[in-house]
Design an enzyme around this catalytic site. Structure first.
Site, PDB file in Angstrom:
ATOM      1  N   SER A 246       0.947  -1.259   0.047  1.00 24.98           N
ATOM      2  CA  SER A 246       0.144   0.080   0.048  1.00 24.98           C
ATOM      3  C   SER A 246       0.950   1.261  -0.013  1.00 24.98           C
ATOM      4  CB  SER A 246      -0.896  -0.001   1.286  1.00 24.98           C
ATOM      5  OG  SER A 246      -0.100   0.429   2.273  1.00 24.98           O
ATOM      6  N   LYS A 247       0.351   2.576  -0.324  1.00 25.51           N
ATOM      7  CA  LYS A 247       1.004   3.722  -0.374  1.00 25.51           C
ATOM      8  C   LYS A 247       1.577   3.846   0.924  1.00 25.51           C
ATOM      9  CE  LYS A 247      -1.433   5.650  -4.287  1.00 25.51           C
ATOM     10  NZ  LYS A 247      -2.634   6.422  -4.485  1.00 25.51           N
ATOM     11  N   ARG A 248       1.008   3.538   2.071  1.00 24.61           N
ATOM     12  CA  ARG A 248       1.494   3.872   3.141  1.00 24.61           C
ATOM     13  C   ARG A 248       3.109   3.381   3.455  1.00 24.61           C
ATOM     14  NH1 ARG A 248       0.608   0.876   7.965  1.00 24.61           N
ATOM     15  NH2 ARG A 248       0.008  -0.545   6.776  1.00 24.61           N
ATOM     16  N   PHE A 249       3.394   2.321   2.769  1.00 21.83           N
ATOM     17  CA  PHE A 249       4.883   1.845   3.011  1.00 21.83           C
ATOM     18  C   PHE A 249       5.556   2.223   1.640  1.00 21.83           C
ATOM     19  CE2 PHE A 249       4.316  -1.463   6.494  1.00 21.83           C
ATOM     20  CZ  PHE A 249       5.434  -1.128   6.944  1.00 21.83           C
ATOM     21  N   SER A 250       5.016   2.013   0.561  1.00 23.44           N
ATOM     22  CA  SER A 250       5.710   2.054  -0.600  1.00 23.44           C
ATOM     23  C   SER A 250       5.128   2.768  -1.911  1.00 23.44           C
ATOM     24  CB  SER A 250       6.131   0.630  -1.290  1.00 23.44           C
ATOM     25  OG  SER A 250       6.113  -0.217  -0.290  1.00 23.44           O
TER      26      SER A 250
END
Ligand code: GLU
Length: 476
Positions: A246-250
């Site tokens: 997810s965008k949260r990480f990568s």
């Protein structure tokens, strides 16, 4: 052997079917790559189909991004792009066929009543399905909200997944699914089935998140008497904490990696290893080499962790293989000519900085590392060498360099040959450390010869003078 051949009696035709509701996602790019590899390996066709039936969320700019991204990665398609929005007549034809054969019906249930049904089923611990209130009613197209397909399965269906083996589904958990909003507005599962049939898709290779759609699609295929393609569901891409990427990480879009200065070869190589394993220990492989080794048998079932360190390693390796000229062109097209400054200097900076570059973006930092910042005189001192001796060595070096013609100065090997005897007879540390420190003004930097070669005679001498003055003011 015979069984293996039998799998490929139908010509191999595979597809990537992105929805243009966002930029090209890493997961979609990985699916495209595996389909591309499969098609090339078996002499088949790779088809691009834009699934733009969701009119509210589909945008032309996302389609453009997807197309550009696939091209940038080198994943050219053999047919397409087909667009579902241009194929409405075809979907209508098949919807009418289902009506005619009494396999589909109009449903007038409101959203609210469907929601009530769902709540009730949840409370009763039953599967949340449409129980068929409108199945036997006479509802006109005008009154209808949806078109549903009759699901008369009493037995589970089993399909063979080439990666996961047999997968069984209880069809009672699916109910009479909706296949279109109206004759001109098909829904995802329906359009996919029609297109896969019409486009003669032999193998559906896609993400694991589509496993739950497969029985729905088989239901529609069977109602229309279509053959079943072979299925292969690729493992999910996971973040390092093993949650779905997810965008949260990568960064999740190909464009973001391109913008950060990753090379397409590196991203392709990295993505190939997200769920697939080469036949030897060698992981650094070009697209053509991956294709040689590729097979669905070597794809894992379990999720594939997205390890950015590994991508960085690949990128650094591919950067090392490029000539400074190639890198310069790539950097200029990515960040604009102004980032480059004087191309002759930029080429030198890249030549020297290449081994330290993980991404093309690192060029800026490397270039900035050649500007002289304020530094303390203590930086010039090598171990316990007296300041006086350091000054003497710098004066001598300065003197020697001054005598060189610009042409001689600009020859890296020549510079080295010229100064090394002096350094060797007076101590390498005592001569080269202050020289390097004076020119870079930093604790760590490339070696003095490379620095001088990049900066040129005038700038080098100016920096040496400055260092000598610093030592002078201290000695007085
Ligand atoms: N349009 C779907 C998606 O973007 C893919 C459909 C499929 O591969 O069957 O995820």
């Amino acid at each position: 052997m015979f069984n293996k051949l039998k799998n490929f009696i139908r010509p191999v035709r595979v597809r990537i079917a992105p929805s243009p509701t966002g930029n090209l996602h890493i997961g979609t790019a990985r699916t495209a790559l595996f389909n591309w590899l499969f098609a090339k390996k078996y002499g088949g066709k790779f088809i691009l189909r834009i699934e733009d039936t969701d009119l509210e969320r589909s945008r032309p700019e996302f389609e453009k991004d997807i197309i550009n991204g696939l091209r940038w990665l080198g994943l050219e398609w053999d047919e397409g792009p087909y667009r579902q929005s241009e194929r409405l007549d075809t979907y209508e034809k098949y919807l009418k066929k289902l009506f005619k054969e009494d396999k589909a019906y109009y449903c007038s249930c409101s959203k609210e009543s469907l929601e009530k049904e769902r709540q009730r089923q949840m409370q009763e611990g039953k599967p949340t399905i449409y129980e068929g209130a409108c199945r036997n009613k006479k509802i006109s197209a005008e009154q209808s909200q949806l078109i549903r397909i009759k699901n008369s399965f009493t037995e589970p269906i089993v399909f063979n997944d080439l990666i996961r083996g047999d997968i069984s589904f209880d069809m009672k958990l699916i109910g009479d699914i909706a296949i279109a909003k109206n004759l001109r507005t098909p829904l995802y599962n329906f359009a996919v089935v029609i297109d896969d049939f019409e486009m003669k898709i032999s193998h559906v290779i896609r993400g694991e998140d589509h496993i739950a759609n497969t029985p729905k699609q088989i239901l529609i295929q069977q109602a229309l008497g279509f053959p079943r393609p072979k299925y292969a569901h690729l493992p999910l891409i996971l973040d390092p904490d093993r949650s779905k990427m997810s965008k949260r990480f990568s960064a999740t879009s190909v464009q973001e990696y391109r913008d950060q200065g990753y090379l397409p070869e590196a991203l392709v190589n990295f993505m190939a290893l997200l769920g697939w394993h080469p036949t030897t220990d060698i992981e650094k492989l070009l697209l053509a080499e991956i294709m040689e080794q590729f097979s669905l048998e070597r794809i894992q079932k379990g999720g594939a962790v997205f390890d950015i360190q590994k991508l960085n390693w690949f990128n650094a390796e591919y950067i090392k293989e490029k000539t400074p000229e190639e890198l310069l062109a790539a950097i200029a097209s990515l960040f604009g000519k102004e980032t480059i400054g004087d191309p002759a200097v930029a080429i030198k900076i890249i030549t020297v900085g290449k081994p330290r570059m993980n991404t093309l973006r690192d060029f800026r930092e490397i270039r900035n590392s050649f500007t002289l910042k304020e530094y303390d005189r203590s930086l010039l001192i090598w171990k316990n060498t007296p300041a006086e001796k350091i000054k003497e060595n710098l004066l001598k070096t300065n003197e020697m360099l001054r005598q060189l013609l610009v042409k001689e100065f600009n020859d890296l090997k020549n510079l080295e040959r010229y100064l090394m005897p002096f350094a060797d007879s007076n101590g390498r540390g005592e001569v080269l450390w202050p020289l390097r420190a004076a020119i870079s003004g930093r604790d760590k930097s490339p070696g003095p010869f490379e620095l001088m070669w990049i900066l040129g005679k005038e700038e080098t001498l100016a920096r040496l003078e400055k260092a000598i003055q610093k030592l002078n003011s201290d000695v007085e």
